[in-house]
Motif scaffolding. Structure first.
Motif, PDB file in Angstrom:
ATOM      1  N   VAL A 103      48.481 -16.501  11.618  1.00 24.45           N
ATOM      2  CA  VAL A 103      49.553 -16.933  12.055  1.00 24.45           C
ATOM      3  C   VAL A 103      50.353 -17.629  11.780  1.00 24.45           C
ATOM      4  N   GLY A 104      51.578 -16.536  10.376  1.00 25.47           N
ATOM      5  CA  GLY A 104      52.319 -17.421   9.193  1.00 25.47           C
ATOM      6  C   GLY A 104      52.075 -17.111   8.200  1.00 25.47           C
ATOM      7  N   ASP A 105      51.315 -16.118   7.829  1.00 21.58           N
ATOM      8  CA  ASP A 105      50.892 -15.703   6.834  1.00 21.58           C
ATOM      9  C   ASP A 105      51.552 -14.423   6.916  1.00 21.58           C
ATOM     10  N   SER A 106      51.364 -13.663   4.687  1.00 21.96           N
ATOM     11  CA  SER A 106      52.606 -13.450   4.350  1.00 21.96           C
ATOM     12  C   SER A 106      51.684 -11.960   4.245  1.00 21.96           C
ATOM     13  N   ILE A 107      51.700 -10.733   4.814  1.00 24.88           N
ATOM     14  CA  ILE A 107      51.288  -9.751   4.713  1.00 24.88           C
ATOM     15  C   ILE A 107      52.744  -8.581   4.016  1.00 24.88           C
ATOM     16  N   GLN A 108      52.151  -7.342   3.264  1.00 25.45           N
ATOM     17  CA  GLN A 108      52.963  -6.317   2.417  1.00 25.45           C
ATOM     18  C   GLN A 108      52.767  -4.781   3.525  1.00 25.45           C
ATOM     19  N   VAL A 109      54.093  -4.867   3.533  1.00 25.87           N
ATOM     20  CA  VAL A 109      54.708  -3.789   4.092  1.00 25.87           C
ATOM     21  C   VAL A 109      54.971  -2.307   3.548  1.00 25.87           C
ATOM     22  N   GLU A 110      54.374  -1.680   3.540  1.00 25.35           N
ATOM     23  CA  GLU A 110      55.186  -0.736   2.577  1.00 25.35           C
ATOM     24  C   GLU A 110      56.392  -0.137   2.887  1.00 25.35           C
ATOM     25  N   ARG A 111      58.486   0.396   2.562  1.00 24.18           N
ATOM     26  CA  ARG A 111      59.009   0.334   3.011  1.00 24.18           C
ATOM     27  C   ARG A 111      59.154   1.591   3.886  1.00 24.18           C
ATOM     28  N   ALA A 112      57.928   2.588   2.883  1.00 22.07           N
ATOM     29  CA  ALA A 112      57.933   4.587   3.819  1.00 22.07           C
ATOM     30  C   ALA A 112      56.974   4.436   4.449  1.00 22.07           C
ATOM     31  N   SER A 113      57.225   5.596   5.711  1.00 23.51           N
ATOM     32  CA  SER A 113      56.276   5.836   7.199  1.00 23.51           C
ATOM     33  C   SER A 113      55.962   7.337   6.574  1.00 23.51           C
ATOM     34  N   PHE A 114      54.637   7.358   6.880  1.00 26.42           N
ATOM     35  CA  PHE A 114      53.601   8.485   6.865  1.00 26.42           C
ATOM     36  C   PHE A 114      53.133   8.871   8.024  1.00 26.42           C
ATOM     37  N   GLY A 115      52.506  10.617   7.672  1.00 31.07           N
ATOM     38  CA  GLY A 115      52.065  11.068   9.060  1.00 31.07           C
ATOM     39  C   GLY A 115      52.604  12.169   9.731  1.00 31.07           C
ATOM     40  N   PHE A 116      51.962  13.270  10.439  1.00 26.12           N
ATOM     41  CA  PHE A 116      52.027  14.519  11.103  1.00 26.12           C
ATOM     42  C   PHE A 116      51.632  14.201  12.740  1.00 26.12           C
ATOM     43  N   LEU A 117      51.238  12.679  13.044  1.00 25.70           N
ATOM     44  CA  LEU A 117      50.568  12.643  14.188  1.00 25.70           C
ATOM     45  C   LEU A 117      51.646  12.515  15.197  1.00 25.70           C
ATOM     46  N   THR A 118      53.408  13.279  14.974  1.00 26.88           N
ATOM     47  CA  THR A 118      53.433  12.503  15.870  1.00 26.88           C
ATOM     48  C   THR A 118      53.920  13.827  16.866  1.00 26.88           C
ATOM     49  N   VAL A 119      54.364  14.000  18.408  1.00 30.51           N
ATOM     50  CA  VAL A 119      55.125  14.873  19.336  1.00 30.51           C
ATOM     51  C   VAL A 119      55.490  15.527  18.097  1.00 30.51           C
ATOM     52  N   ASP A 120      56.881  15.775  17.776  1.00 30.09           N
ATOM     53  CA  ASP A 120      57.359  16.375  17.501  1.00 30.09           C
ATOM     54  C   ASP A 120      56.871  17.889  16.331  1.00 30.09           C
ATOM     55  N   GLN A 121      55.409  17.204  15.826  1.00 33.52           N
ATOM     56  CA  GLN A 121      54.573  18.404  15.077  1.00 33.52           C
ATOM     57  C   GLN A 121      54.164  19.272  15.979  1.00 33.52           C
ATOM     58  N   LEU A 122      54.360  19.797  17.174  1.00 33.52           N
ATOM     59  CA  LEU A 122      53.405  20.268  18.083  1.00 33.52           C
ATOM     60  C   LEU A 122      54.720  20.994  18.785  1.00 33.52           C
ATOM     61  N   ALA A 123      54.326  22.177  19.519  1.00 26.98           N
ATOM     62  CA  ALA A 123      54.950  23.028  20.425  1.00 26.98           C
ATOM     63  C   ALA A 123      55.404  21.986  21.669  1.00 26.98           C
ATOM     64  N   ALA A 124      56.200  23.038  22.165  1.00 23.59           N
ATOM     65  CA  ALA A 124      56.496  22.683  22.820  1.00 23.59           C
ATOM     66  C   ALA A 124      54.927  22.898  24.253  1.00 23.59           C
ATOM     67  N   GLY A 125      54.884  21.867  25.417  1.00 28.44           N
ATOM     68  CA  GLY A 125      53.813  22.360  26.216  1.00 28.44           C
ATOM     69  C   GLY A 125      53.653  20.925  27.564  1.00 28.44           C
ATOM     70  N   ARG A 126      52.942  21.633  28.583  1.00 28.21           N
ATOM     71  CA  ARG A 126      52.502  20.706  30.010  1.00 28.21           C
ATOM     72  C   ARG A 126      52.184  19.161  29.383  1.00 28.21           C
ATOM     73  N   ASP A 127      50.744  19.610  29.295  1.00 27.26           N
ATOM     74  CA  ASP A 127      50.290  17.992  29.081  1.00 27.26           C
ATOM     75  C   ASP A 127      49.612  18.213  27.843  1.00 27.26           C
ATOM     76  N   LEU A 128      50.183  16.567  28.175  1.00 29.94           N
ATOM     77  CA  LEU A 128      49.322  16.256  26.837  1.00 29.94           C
ATOM     78  C   LEU A 128      47.790  15.120  26.446  1.00 29.94           C
TER      79      LEU A 128
END
Ligand SMILES: Cc1cc2nc3c(=O)[nH]c(=O)nc-3n(C[C@H](O)[C@H](O)[C@H](O)COP(=O)(O)OP(=O)(O)OC[C@H]3O[C@@H](n4cnc5c(N)ncnc54)[C@H](O)[C@@H]3O)c2cc1C
Ligand SMILES: NC(=O)c1ccc[n+]([C@@H]2O[C@H](COP(=O)([O-])OP(=O)(O)OC[C@H]3O[C@@H](n4cnc5c(N)ncnc54)[C@H](OP(=O)(O)O)[C@@H]3O)[C@@H](O)[C@H]2O)c1
Length: 271
Positions: A103-128
């Motif tokens: 706790v208190g240490d520094s860590i660098q975080v890239e400004r951009a985020s990435f990926g395709f593991l998002t719900v909006d990648q999927l067609a509408a459905g009943r069960d996830l």
């Protein structure tokens, strides 16, 4: 660019000459086991992500250089902090630096985020169906912390495969989330199915996920059939698990999104 590459290329929306990352402060470190931890950091006001995304994190390595690795956000997109779930791989460059994190240490975080593991990648459905091995659960916790997913599906089925029961991170929170939403009219029902593979008797399901699908036990435990019409699947973690499931589900007619056509399954491999 490989997910582990240093973020030295221009990022859309970031002015040239502006650094591609921000320096954040560690707010909290929680060890689930000696080799598995969650940590929280401050969050830059301008940092945006969709639940399921990852960002590259930078820590100082033994030789003083910065080592960058991709990590999925576990926190909600609306939280003021960022949260991550990580495993410490023996001898790994990032893992060695992460093991020293306090706790208190520094860590660098890239400004951009990435990926395709998002719900909006999927067609509408009943069960996830959210199928994770090890730390692959992380992005699913972020997705489940998003109220919109509870409105978009009838049932949310979380399957978390780990070697030992002590690695069932977020178990209590997932159960609490399920209880909370049970009272909300029209909200999805969440079914949490832990799978412990190396501790006999720890969980009702104890075989690897592909086996549980092949012999019908996963569908039986979930009380739902896997069907192209109704089921949407996200798979995250071990690359061999992802490869096997891609083949198994592909043979049953499930497809990933292609050229703007939403599919029924999405994958994220961690190595
Ligand atoms: C898109 C993406 C998102 C990722 N998100 C996460 C995350 O949220 N949490 C996380 O812990 N890791 C995540 N990883 C893996 C992470 O980036 C690092 O690889 C991991 O922290 C180990 O780094 P290292 O430098 O210590 O060892 P590396 O040299 O990077 O890896 C050495 C070996 O460790 C094993 N390994 C790596 N990552 C994992 C893992 N997560 N679980 C089990 N075994 C692993 C593999 O056998 C790998 O070949 C992600 C990877 C990718 C590509
Ligand atoms: N977890 C630990 O106790 C531990 C301790 C020290 C170091 N590590 C390091 O962490 C890494 C692995 O950690 P991890 O346990 O988080 O990940 P993991 O090896 O991917 O195991 C997580 C879960 O996925 C399952 N699994 C593994 N390969 C699979 C496949 N091909 N198909 C289907 N299911 C599969 C495992 O089942 P099985 O049990 O059947 O494999 C387990 O239930 C290793 O590289 C190791 O260096 C882990």
């Amino acid at each position: 660019m490989s997910p582990s590459a240093a973020p030295d290329l221009p990022i859309a929306g970031v002015p040239t000459g502006h650094s591609k990352w921000t320096t954040e402060r560690v707010l909290d470190v929680r060890y689930w086991t000696p080799a598995m931890l969650s940590f929280r950091t401050t969050r830059d006001d301008a940092f945006r992500f969709t639940p399921g995304h990852y960002a590259r994190l930078g820590l100082a390595a033994d030789d003083g250089s910065i080592v960058w690795r991709p990590f999925s956000m576990v926190s909600a997109a609306t939280d003021h902090h960022l949260e991550f779930l990580a495993v410490l791989v023996p001898g790994g460059a990032f893992s060695s630096a992460l093991a020293r994190l306090r706790v208190g240490d520094s860590i660098q975080v890239e400004r951009a985020s990435f990926g395709f593991l998002t719900v909006d990648q999927l067609a509408a459905g009943r069960d996830l169906w959210l199928l994770a091995s090890g730390t692959g659960l992380g992005p699913f916790v972020s997705i489940l912390r998003d109220p919109s997913v509870w409105r978009a599906f009838e049932r949310l089925i979380v399957v978390h495969s780990v070697r030992r029961s002590s690695e069932l991170a977020y178990r209590t929170e997932l159960t609490t989330l399920a209880d909370e939403h049970l009272l909300v009219a029209g909200a999805a029902r969440l079914l949490y199915l832990p799978v412990v593979t190396r501790e006999q008797g720890a969980t009702a399901l104890a075989s690897r996920i592909p086996r549980l699908i092949a012999d019908g036990r996963l569908e039986e435990a979930a009380g739902r059939q896997l069907s192209v019409l109704a089921s949407r699947l996200m798979i995250c973690g071990n690359p061999e698990l992802a490869l096997t499931l891609r083949q198994v589900l592909g043979a049953r007619g499930f497809a990933t999104s292609r050229r703007g056509i939403p599919g029924q399954m999405a994958f994220e491999k961690y190595w």
